[in-house]
Design a protein around this motif. Structure first.
Motif, PDB file in Angstrom:
ATOM      1  N   ALA A 195       0.852  -1.186   0.000  1.00 38.35           N
ATOM      2  CA  ALA A 195       0.000   0.000   0.000  1.00 38.35           C
ATOM      3  C   ALA A 195       0.886   1.234   0.000  1.00 38.35           C
ATOM      4  CB  ALA A 195      -0.913   0.007   1.225  1.00 38.35           C
ATOM      5  N   HIS A 222       0.656   5.257   0.531  1.00 32.65           N
ATOM      6  CA  HIS A 222      -0.195   6.323   1.048  1.00 32.65           C
ATOM      7  C   HIS A 222       0.406   7.669   0.654  1.00 32.65           C
ATOM      8  CE1 HIS A 222      -2.498   3.554   3.751  1.00 32.65           C
ATOM      9  NE2 HIS A 222      -1.380   2.850   3.595  1.00 32.65           N
ATOM     10  N   VAL A 276      -8.169  -0.923   2.625  1.00 34.31           N
ATOM     11  CA  VAL A 276      -6.942  -1.631   2.236  1.00 34.31           C
ATOM     12  C   VAL A 276      -6.999  -3.086   2.692  1.00 34.31           C
ATOM     13  CG1 VAL A 276      -4.437  -1.764   2.571  1.00 34.31           C
ATOM     14  CG2 VAL A 276      -5.528   0.458   2.181  1.00 34.31           C
ATOM     15  N   ALA A 283      -2.035  -5.157   3.985  1.00 36.72           N
ATOM     16  CA  ALA A 283      -0.841  -5.109   3.142  1.00 36.72           C
ATOM     17  C   ALA A 283       0.333  -5.791   3.826  1.00 36.72           C
ATOM     18  CB  ALA A 283      -0.484  -3.660   2.827  1.00 36.72           C
ATOM     19  N   SER A 295       3.556  -1.387   3.739  1.00 40.49           N
ATOM     20  CA  SER A 295       2.795  -0.161   3.584  1.00 40.49           C
ATOM     21  C   SER A 295       3.725   1.032   3.757  1.00 40.49           C
ATOM     22  CB  SER A 295       1.655  -0.106   4.604  1.00 40.49           C
ATOM     23  OG  SER A 295       0.756   0.953   4.314  1.00 40.49           O
ATOM     24  N   SER A 304      -1.327   4.060   7.281  1.00 43.12           N
ATOM     25  CA  SER A 304      -0.370   3.065   6.795  1.00 43.12           C
ATOM     26  C   SER A 304      -0.156   1.972   7.838  1.00 43.12           C
ATOM     27  CB  SER A 304       0.953   3.744   6.449  1.00 43.12           C
ATOM     28  OG  SER A 304       1.934   2.787   6.068  1.00 43.12           O
ATOM     29  N   SER A 350      -3.054  -0.353   8.175  1.00 50.21           N
ATOM     30  CA  SER A 350      -3.409  -1.093   6.963  1.00 50.21           C
ATOM     31  C   SER A 350      -2.661  -2.420   6.845  1.00 50.21           C
ATOM     32  CB  SER A 350      -3.082  -0.241   5.719  1.00 50.21           C
ATOM     33  OG  SER A 350      -3.883   0.904   5.654  1.00 50.21           O
ATOM     34  N   LEU A 351      -1.767  -2.712   7.778  1.00 45.34           N
ATOM     35  CA  LEU A 351      -0.912  -3.889   7.666  1.00 45.34           C
ATOM     36  C   LEU A 351      -1.604  -5.158   8.126  1.00 45.34           C
ATOM     37  CD1 LEU A 351       2.398  -2.383   9.087  1.00 45.34           C
ATOM     38  CD2 LEU A 351       1.977  -3.034   6.700  1.00 45.34           C
ATOM     39  N   HIS A 402       5.696  -1.425   8.033  1.00 43.58           N
ATOM     40  CA  HIS A 402       5.461  -0.022   7.681  1.00 43.58           C
ATOM     41  C   HIS A 402       6.800   0.629   7.372  1.00 43.58           C
ATOM     42  CE1 HIS A 402       4.305   4.211   7.971  1.00 43.58           C
ATOM     43  NE2 HIS A 402       5.348   4.360   8.776  1.00 43.58           N
TER      44      HIS A 402
END
Length: 359
Positions: A185, A187, A240, A248, A251, A264, A267-268, A274
């Motif tokens: 991902a 961002h 996401v 993800a 990210s 971010s 979204s993991l 990250h």
């Protein structure tokens, strides 16, 4: 282009020719990128800047003069340089990590930069990068900060694509090699973000691009994004996670903002990584991190700060081969005079694509 005070309108005027250090080079600038980092400097967010100041840190051109101690370069060579200029002598440099040099300098921040006809590169034998003839000055000018930074963040820290002899440990989900089912991902789809989208997609990853601009998301699809999320309309982490089947693997916060950082991180998927690429400054410099999920899900948080000169050949080879097309990320070309208003306008928003100034 020079400004006497932070947030004061820069002027275009003649200044003295820069002096060439004994171990440095003076580069005649052919093209230079206008980057959000230049805006941060103009705003007064960078403590290294001494006024009056000439900004500019992404550039390409030809060597006009070399110092007496320089051994690997001559006048007329086509060159670019990372935005971090390393000393070449400290423990970090000796370990090959010039991007975190203890004595680093940065053109356009620690000293006058490339929004001028001539600029200085210190420690030239460590920091200059030779440009292949197939890469234009404008495309090369986009490499020093945004594209190279995105490349190292995606490839070295994200574990996507070719590996260095001593790479960063790949994300555990990858099993040590790239998995075609990997999701990344991104961002923020400005210059860094779109570069990251292109690089990740070119190396076979599935990319979710996140931005609040429909135009930026359209560009992300053009450069290979599998899916897009509009941050002004959607719950970004939830969107996401749904698109990626659980979150993800990698990210990136490519903007540097509290919202993009938090989105971010959340979204993991478990054991995701990250990568913080965008600068977190001013009020965003100190972030609250919920460490419970970090521990329970074994998440990783990694900073990424540019790319050293000796890593450039791999990226340049991929550009020459056509695998990567940084020239497609270029936006408008302007004169230095036009660049004054463009710099000030970044207080509202960043332009889509990389703006190039021609001194």
């Amino acid at each position: 282009m020079i400004y006497e005070g932070f947030q004061e309108r820069p002027e275009i005027r003649d200044v003295p020719r820069p002096q060439c250090p004994p171990d440095g080079a003076v580069v005649r600038v052919e093209a230079t990128g206008l980057c959000r980092s230049d805006w941060h400097g103009w705003m007064g967010h960078d403590p290294d800047i001494t006024l009056p100041h000439v900004p500019g840190h992404e550039f390409a051109g030809t060597i006009a003069e070399v110092g007496a101690e320089v051994t690997g370069w001559t006048a007329g060579d086509r060159v670019t340089t990372p935005f971090v200029n390393a000393c070449g002598r400290c423990p970090r440099c000796r370990a090959g990590d010039q991007q975190v040099c203890d004595q680093q300098t940065q053109p356009g921040f620690t000293h006058w930069g490339s929004f001028a006809e001539l600029t200085v590169v210190r420690h030239a034998d460590v920091n200059l990068v030779r440009l292949p003839a197939a890469i234009s000055a404008a495309a090369a000018a986009s490499l020093g900060c945004r594209f190279a930074t995105a490349y190292r963040a995606v490839v070295d820290h994200g574990g996507i694509g070719p590996k260095d002899p001593q790479p960063a440990t790949p994300v555990s989900n990858h099993g040590g090699e790239h998995d075609p089912d990997t999701w990344i991902a991104v961002h923020g789809c400005g210059g860094v973000g779109l570069s990251a989208v292109m690089i990740a997609a070119a190396h076979g990853a599935n990319v979710v691009a996140v931005d609040i601009s429909s135009r930026a998301l359209e560009a992300a699809r053009t450069f290979g994004a599998t899916a897009v999320v509009n941050g002004s309309k959607d719950d970004v982490p939830a969107a996401v996670r749904e698109l990626t089947g659980g979150g993800a693997h990698v990210s990136l916060d490519a903007l540097g903002h509290t919202t993009t950082f938090q989105n971010s991180l959340h979204s993991l998927r478990p054991r995701g990584r990250h990568v913080q690429v965008g600068l977190l400054v001013a009020d965003a410099a100190t972030q609250a991190v919920a460490m419970g999920p970090v521990v329970a899900q074994e998440l990783e948080l990694v900073g990424s700060h540019g790319m050293p000169a000796h890593h450039y050949p791999r990226m340049l080879d991929e550009i020459v081969s056509g695998l990567l097309r940084p020239e497609l990320l270029l936006g408008r070309e302007m004169t230095l005079d036009e660049g004054v208003d463009a710099l000030i306008a970044m207080s509202g928003s960043s332009p889509t694509g990389v703006t190039i100034l021609r001194p």
